[in-house]
Design a protein around this motif. Structure first.
Motif, PDB file in Angstrom:
ATOM      1  N   ALA A  65       0.805  -1.222   0.000  1.00 44.04           N
ATOM      2  CA  ALA A  65       0.000   0.000   0.000  1.00 44.04           C
ATOM      3  C   ALA A  65       0.839   1.273   0.000  1.00 44.04           C
ATOM      4  CB  ALA A  65      -0.923  -0.002   1.223  1.00 44.04           C
ATOM      5  N   LEU A  66       2.165   1.149   0.002  1.00 44.26           N
ATOM      6  CA  LEU A  66       3.014   2.337   0.001  1.00 44.26           C
ATOM      7  C   LEU A  66       2.817   3.153  -1.272  1.00 44.26           C
ATOM      8  CD1 LEU A  66       6.323   0.762   1.370  1.00 44.26           C
ATOM      9  CD2 LEU A  66       4.807   2.339   2.588  1.00 44.26           C
ATOM     10  N   GLU A  67       2.942   4.464  -1.136  1.00 46.05           N
ATOM     11  CA  GLU A  67       2.745   5.373  -2.274  1.00 46.05           C
ATOM     12  C   GLU A  67       3.970   5.311  -3.185  1.00 46.05           C
ATOM     13  OE1 GLU A  67       2.058   9.181  -0.579  1.00 46.05           O
ATOM     14  OE2 GLU A  67       0.202   8.601   0.420  1.00 46.05           O
ATOM     15  N   TYR A  68       3.883   4.445  -4.194  1.00 50.03           N
ATOM     16  CA  TYR A  68       4.982   4.311  -5.146  1.00 50.03           C
ATOM     17  C   TYR A  68       4.435   3.603  -6.379  1.00 50.03           C
ATOM     18  CZ  TYR A  68       9.904   4.325  -6.425  1.00 50.03           C
ATOM     19  OH  TYR A  68      11.110   4.606  -7.030  1.00 50.03           O
ATOM     20  N   PRO A  69       4.924   3.963  -7.578  1.00 53.15           N
ATOM     21  CA  PRO A  69       4.424   3.312  -8.797  1.00 53.15           C
ATOM     22  C   PRO A  69       4.580   1.790  -8.719  1.00 53.15           C
ATOM     23  CG  PRO A  69       5.775   5.219  -9.356  1.00 53.15           C
ATOM     24  CD  PRO A  69       5.920   5.016  -7.889  1.00 53.15           C
ATOM     25  N   LYS A  70       3.489   1.071  -8.839  1.00 54.43           N
ATOM     26  CA  LYS A  70       3.506  -0.381  -8.655  1.00 54.43           C
ATOM     27  C   LYS A  70       4.402  -1.087  -9.681  1.00 54.43           C
ATOM     28  CE  LYS A  70       0.726   0.356  -5.354  1.00 54.43           C
ATOM     29  NZ  LYS A  70       1.328   0.547  -4.017  1.00 54.43           N
ATOM     30  N   GLU A  71       4.478  -0.520 -10.894  1.00 57.13           N
ATOM     31  CA  GLU A  71       5.306  -1.157 -11.919  1.00 57.13           C
ATOM     32  C   GLU A  71       6.799  -0.986 -11.637  1.00 57.13           C
ATOM     33  OE1 GLU A  71       4.549   3.083 -13.225  1.00 57.13           O
ATOM     34  OE2 GLU A  71       3.409   1.438 -12.305  1.00 57.13           O
ATOM     35  N   ARG A  72       7.154  -0.130 -10.681  1.00 55.12           N
ATOM     36  CA  ARG A  72       8.553   0.101 -10.335  1.00 55.12           C
ATOM     37  C   ARG A  72       8.913  -0.521  -8.987  1.00 55.12           C
ATOM     38  NH1 ARG A  72      11.456   1.211 -14.267  1.00 55.12           N
ATOM     39  NH2 ARG A  72      12.847   2.655 -13.201  1.00 55.12           N
TER      40      ARG A  72
END
Length: 397
Positions: A65-72
């Motif tokens: 759930a962390l705020e970061y682009p999932k593809e990265r």
């Protein structure tokens, strides 16, 4: 005897009070900034776990759930031969991009991390523990520092509370440590990273000794490569203090034993001619901090010897040194009483005195174990309760 007492106690005062004040003064004249960037690099989160069935599900959910682009982003759980069902829980998340990397034999935290490192694809690797919960924006705040090419590693700031969300004696000490880290970052570099969560360039992880603490070793290895390590003040990792004083004493002893082993394996970094400001910081923060209990024993023995000889009429009176001897005895007695009587822990002053005394005792025990050739490679995570929701304590500075 007076000179021995003054030098010994003076060095302890310097490492706990003088060193931060020197950093504060120097950063007022000139401080080093960190260039932040927005382009998100690829990140691998490695969660070290040893029999964490009661915590690993929540840790994975928070990580995803962390705020970061999932593809990265990818999440790997480095299981140190867990046998309590931890691995089965991790495998439930395979469809959501979580991978299990299991050590077939229990060989310690760093060994499990090294196996996960070999499988990690990210340019930046974030090492964290199952008991540490990051705030939603913490990952982004950590990683943005790597836009600065001089930065090799970045540490979160620890937020330590009891099960009710209140500061503990250790929690106050941790806040002090975080303040010192901010000063070190502004001056030059951290000399140690938070074991609960830190990020590092994967290119710096080629040397990963399985017998040395990775949080401390990573900062030293980054310095060898000409990189700085800094703290991200707004990236907080929250965890609960160990409830039992005996368990905390054992945990501290293990931590200090591992830290002493790392320092002794990297004594060349104390050479100021080759490593300049970093050598000054390493000597002030780690070398003197680890030797503080030995210096305190010297101060106590020197003043106690003078007091005893004076009482026997074999030494000319030294009222100041005798008074300081009894002040030391009273201080340590308060520390012991503060730990033996739980009700007294409600007093903030006694909490700090008890924690300081316990830390010095743990370091003394660690030095004895190191002198006897003991190593701490295997690892059993401290049992911590879930924290009640609460805002992190306000920073010292």
């Amino acid at each position: 005897m007076r000179a021995l007492f003054v030098v010994s106690l003076g060095l302890v005062v310097y490492t706990y009070i003088g060193y931060p004040l020197v950093l504060w003064a120097l950063t007022r004249v000139r401080s080093r900034d960190v260039r932040k960037g927005q382009a998100p690099p690829s990140v691998s989160i490695i969660i070290a776990a040893r029999n964490e069935a009661d915590k690993i599900r929540r840790k994975i959910e928070h990580s995803l759930a962390l705020e970061y682009p999932k593809e990265r982003l990818e999440v790997l759980v480095a299981s140190d031969a867990s046998d309590d069902g931890t691995d089965d829980i991790v495998n439930e998340y395979v469809g959501r991009g979580v991978r299990l990397v299991r050590a077939p034999q229990r060989k310690g935290k760093e060994h499990a991390q090294s196996l996960a490192l070999a499988a990690a694809a990210g340019d930046i690797v974030v090492f964290t523990d199952a008991a540490t919960l990051l705030e939603p924006h913490a990952l982004r705040l950590l990683v943005e520092n790597f836009a600065d090419p001089t930065i090799g590693a970045v540490s979160t700031e620890d937020c330590l509370v009891d099960a009710a969300g209140n500061p503990t004696g250790e929690g106050l000490y941790v806040r002090y440590e975080m303040w010192v880290r901010r000063l070190e970052s502004r001056f030059h570099s951290l000399v140690g990273l938070s074991g609960s969560c830190f990020a590092i360039r994967k290119a710096l992880c080629s040397y990963w000794p399985s017998t040395l603490a990775s949080d401390f070793m990573s900062a030293l290895h980054a310095a060898r490569g000409g990189y700085r390590s800094v703290t991200a003040p707004s990236a907080r990792g929250r965890f609960v203090a160990v409830g039992s004083a005996q368990a905390e004493m054992r945990r501290k002893t293990r931590t200090f034993l591992r830290g002493i082993a790392v320092l002794m394996a990297n004594l060349d970094l104390l050479n100021p001619l080759r490593h300049g400001r970093f050598a000054f910081q390493l000597a002030s923060h780690k070398l003197l901090r680890f030797t503080a209990p030995l210096l305190l024993v010297v101060a106590l023995v020197a003043s106690g010897l003078v007091t005893t000889l004076a009482a026997l009429g074999l030494w000319p009176g030294d009222t100041m040194l005798q008074g300081l001897f009894w002040a030391q005895v009273a201080f340590y007695a308060l520390g012991v009483i503060g730990g033996a009587v739980p009700a007294l822990q409600r007093n903030p002053l006694l909490r700090v005195v008890h924690f300081f005394t316990m830390v010095q005792c743990a370091m003394l025990v660690a030095w004895c174990r190191y002198a006897l050739g003991h190593q701490q490679t295997t690892w059993e995570p401290s049992k911590r309760h879930e924290a009640a929701p609460a805002a992190p304590p306000a920073p010292l500075a």
